[in-house]
Design a protein around this motif. Sequence first.
Motif, PDB file in Angstrom:
ATOM      1  N   ALA A 156     -21.238  -3.184 -32.238  1.00 42.12           N
ATOM      2  CA  ALA A 156     -20.328  -3.376 -31.116  1.00 42.12           C
ATOM      3  C   ALA A 156     -20.280  -4.859 -30.782  1.00 42.12           C
ATOM      4  O   ALA A 156     -21.324  -5.526 -30.726  1.00 42.12           O
ATOM      5  N   ILE A 157     -19.078  -5.383 -30.596  1.00 43.47           N
ATOM      6  CA  ILE A 157     -18.890  -6.787 -30.241  1.00 43.47           C
ATOM      7  C   ILE A 157     -18.011  -6.831 -28.998  1.00 43.47           C
ATOM      8  O   ILE A 157     -16.886  -6.334 -29.001  1.00 43.47           O
ATOM      9  N   GLU A 158     -18.527  -7.430 -27.939  1.00 39.20           N
ATOM     10  CA  GLU A 158     -17.825  -7.456 -26.660  1.00 39.20           C
ATOM     11  C   GLU A 158     -17.778  -8.875 -26.117  1.00 39.20           C
ATOM     12  O   GLU A 158     -18.760  -9.606 -26.167  1.00 39.20           O
ATOM     13  N   GLY A 159     -16.627  -9.284 -25.620  1.00 43.06           N
ATOM     14  CA  GLY A 159     -16.496 -10.616 -25.055  1.00 43.06           C
ATOM     15  C   GLY A 159     -15.057 -10.948 -24.742  1.00 43.06           C
ATOM     16  O   GLY A 159     -14.202 -10.058 -24.648  1.00 43.06           O
ATOM     17  N   SER A 160     -14.782 -12.221 -24.594  1.00 40.48           N
ATOM     18  CA  SER A 160     -13.417 -12.668 -24.330  1.00 40.48           C
ATOM     19  C   SER A 160     -13.238 -14.078 -24.867  1.00 40.48           C
ATOM     20  O   SER A 160     -14.198 -14.852 -24.963  1.00 40.48           O
ATOM     21  N   ALA A 161     -11.989 -14.396 -25.205  1.00 44.09           N
ATOM     22  CA  ALA A 161     -11.651 -15.722 -25.709  1.00 44.09           C
ATOM     23  C   ALA A 161     -10.456 -16.251 -24.935  1.00 44.09           C
ATOM     24  O   ALA A 161      -9.511 -15.508 -24.659  1.00 44.09           O
ATOM     25  N   VAL A 162     -10.514 -17.515 -24.570  1.00 45.87           N
ATOM     26  CA  VAL A 162      -9.388 -18.161 -23.883  1.00 45.87           C
ATOM     27  C   VAL A 162      -8.544 -18.877 -24.934  1.00 45.87           C
ATOM     28  O   VAL A 162      -9.037 -19.735 -25.675  1.00 45.87           O
ATOM     29  N   LEU A 163      -7.268 -18.506 -24.998  1.00 42.82           N
ATOM     30  CA  LEU A 163      -6.345 -19.098 -25.960  1.00 42.82           C
ATOM     31  C   LEU A 163      -5.296 -19.921 -25.226  1.00 42.82           C
ATOM     32  O   LEU A 163      -4.918 -19.603 -24.098  1.00 42.82           O
ATOM     33  N   ASN A 164      -4.830 -20.970 -25.883  1.00 43.78           N
ATOM     34  CA  ASN A 164      -3.761 -21.803 -25.355  1.00 43.78           C
ATOM     35  C   ASN A 164      -2.465 -21.417 -26.059  1.00 43.78           C
ATOM     36  O   ASN A 164      -2.274 -21.712 -27.229  1.00 43.78           O
ATOM     37  N   ARG A 165      -1.558 -20.754 -25.340  1.00 42.67           N
ATOM     38  CA  ARG A 165      -0.339 -20.246 -25.972  1.00 42.67           C
ATOM     39  C   ARG A 165       0.549 -21.350 -26.515  1.00 42.67           C
ATOM     40  O   ARG A 165       1.298 -21.140 -27.482  1.00 42.67           O
ATOM     41  N   ALA A 166       0.454 -22.559 -25.934  1.00 46.21           N
ATOM     42  CA  ALA A 166       1.266 -23.671 -26.419  1.00 46.21           C
ATOM     43  C   ALA A 166       0.932 -24.009 -27.870  1.00 46.21           C
ATOM     44  O   ALA A 166       1.802 -24.441 -28.633  1.00 46.21           O
ATOM     45  N   GLU A 167      -0.324 -23.783 -28.261  1.00 49.78           N
ATOM     46  CA  GLU A 167      -0.733 -24.056 -29.638  1.00 49.78           C
ATOM     47  C   GLU A 167      -0.106 -23.076 -30.626  1.00 49.78           C
ATOM     48  O   GLU A 167      -0.054 -23.349 -31.830  1.00 49.78           O
ATOM     49  N   PHE A 168       0.374 -21.940 -30.112  1.00 52.21           N
ATOM     50  CA  PHE A 168       1.022 -20.940 -30.953  1.00 52.21           C
ATOM     51  C   PHE A 168       2.542 -20.948 -30.764  1.00 52.21           C
ATOM     52  O   PHE A 168       3.223 -19.985 -31.112  1.00 52.21           O
ATOM     53  N   ASP A 169       3.052 -22.034 -30.204  1.00 52.58           N
ATOM     54  CA  ASP A 169       4.494 -22.239 -30.038  1.00 52.58           C
ATOM     55  C   ASP A 169       5.130 -21.221 -29.094  1.00 52.58           C
ATOM     56  O   ASP A 169       6.292 -20.853 -29.256  1.00 52.58           O
ATOM     57  N   VAL A 170       4.362 -20.757 -28.108  1.00 52.70           N
ATOM     58  CA  VAL A 170       4.901 -19.879 -27.065  1.00 52.70           C
ATOM     59  C   VAL A 170       5.304 -20.788 -25.904  1.00 52.70           C
ATOM     60  O   VAL A 170       4.467 -21.204 -25.104  1.00 52.70           O
ATOM     61  N   LYS A 171       6.605 -21.084 -25.798  1.00 47.89           N
ATOM     62  CA  LYS A 171       7.077 -22.177 -24.947  1.00 47.89           C
ATOM     63  C   LYS A 171       7.530 -21.757 -23.552  1.00 47.89           C
ATOM     64  O   LYS A 171       7.536 -22.573 -22.635  1.00 47.89           O
ATOM     65  N   TYR A 172       7.939 -20.530 -23.360  1.00 50.61           N
ATOM     66  CA  TYR A 172       8.601 -20.128 -22.119  1.00 50.61           C
ATOM     67  C   TYR A 172       7.756 -20.435 -20.885  1.00 50.61           C
ATOM     68  O   TYR A 172       6.599 -20.021 -20.786  1.00 50.61           O
ATOM     69  N   GLY A 173       8.312 -21.191 -19.946  1.00 50.87           N
ATOM     70  CA  GLY A 173       7.634 -21.494 -18.696  1.00 50.87           C
ATOM     71  C   GLY A 173       6.396 -22.344 -18.843  1.00 50.87           C
ATOM     72  O   GLY A 173       5.551 -22.371 -17.951  1.00 50.87           O
ATOM     73  N   SER A 174       6.264 -23.055 -19.965  1.00 50.96           N
ATOM     74  CA  SER A 174       5.059 -23.828 -20.245  1.00 50.96           C
ATOM     75  C   SER A 174       5.224 -25.286 -19.825  1.00 50.96           C
ATOM     76  O   SER A 174       6.194 -25.954 -20.217  1.00 50.96           O
ATOM     77  N   GLY A 175       4.254 -25.805 -19.086  1.00 51.94           N
ATOM     78  CA  GLY A 175       4.273 -27.198 -18.694  1.00 51.94           C
ATOM     79  C   GLY A 175       4.038 -28.139 -19.862  1.00 51.94           C
ATOM     80  O   GLY A 175       4.259 -29.348 -19.738  1.00 51.94           O
ATOM     81  N   SER A 176       3.604 -27.610 -20.999  1.00 53.66           N
ATOM     82  CA  SER A 176       3.419 -28.435 -22.189  1.00 53.66           C
ATOM     83  C   SER A 176       4.749 -28.786 -22.853  1.00 53.66           C
ATOM     84  O   SER A 176       4.825 -29.733 -23.636  1.00 53.66           O
ATOM     85  N   PHE A 177       5.796 -28.005 -22.524  1.00 54.62           N
ATOM     86  CA  PHE A 177       7.094 -28.227 -23.143  1.00 54.62           C
ATOM     87  C   PHE A 177       8.184 -28.606 -22.143  1.00 54.62           C
ATOM     88  O   PHE A 177       9.182 -29.232 -22.513  1.00 54.62           O
TER      89      PHE A 177
END
Length: 201
Positions: A156-177
């Motif tokens: 069993a593997i349990e946890g969480s990861a924080v991802l930056n959507r801008a790095e995956f080209d998810v632009k909508y409503g992003s202050g990075s774009f």
Amino acid sequence: MNTYMTLCASMALTLTAFASNDGTTRYKVDATASSVTWHATKVTGEHMGTINLANGYLSVTDGSLTSANVIVDMQTIACTDLEGEWSDKLVGHLNSDDFFNVSEHKTSSFTLRNMTPLKEASGDATHTVTGDFTIRGITKSVTFDAKVTNTGDAYAIEGSAVLNRAEFDVKYGSGSFFENLGDNLIHDNFTVGFNLVAKAM
């Protein structure tokens, strides 16, 4: 890499791992016993939900988790904090090209690169994990802590990861774009939570 090639590559990795005779124990992820969640925030609030696992495997050699590949079905994105038409509207938007472009990228995946035991306890976490997340056909390396439990015939593997959507080209409503978004700003960082259960083959 398109969805077909991604699935073929993952199947090939899985079959290669299962077919080897090096003493490694293989575990197949139990999609029904596992769960994956997401949580995103914006200036005016937050949303959260779930997504289903499609496939996955772990390989353990000499008591150490040495490889893993997990695939999620992007077509199963669900929102758990809204109901009815509001939930349908949000999920439809997440499926669109504004976010994950699910019509072209039906799966996302995680591939383990390295896992090391923590020298000091960090909450419930036991290991530091580094691996590659692939979303919208873009692959980025992420490091996070997780709790790894071995019960002999299952992992069993349990946890969480924080991802930056801008790095995956998810632009909508992003202050990075975009500038001057005001209350329409959606934060780039979002959290993927997971509780993976894998059983010995």
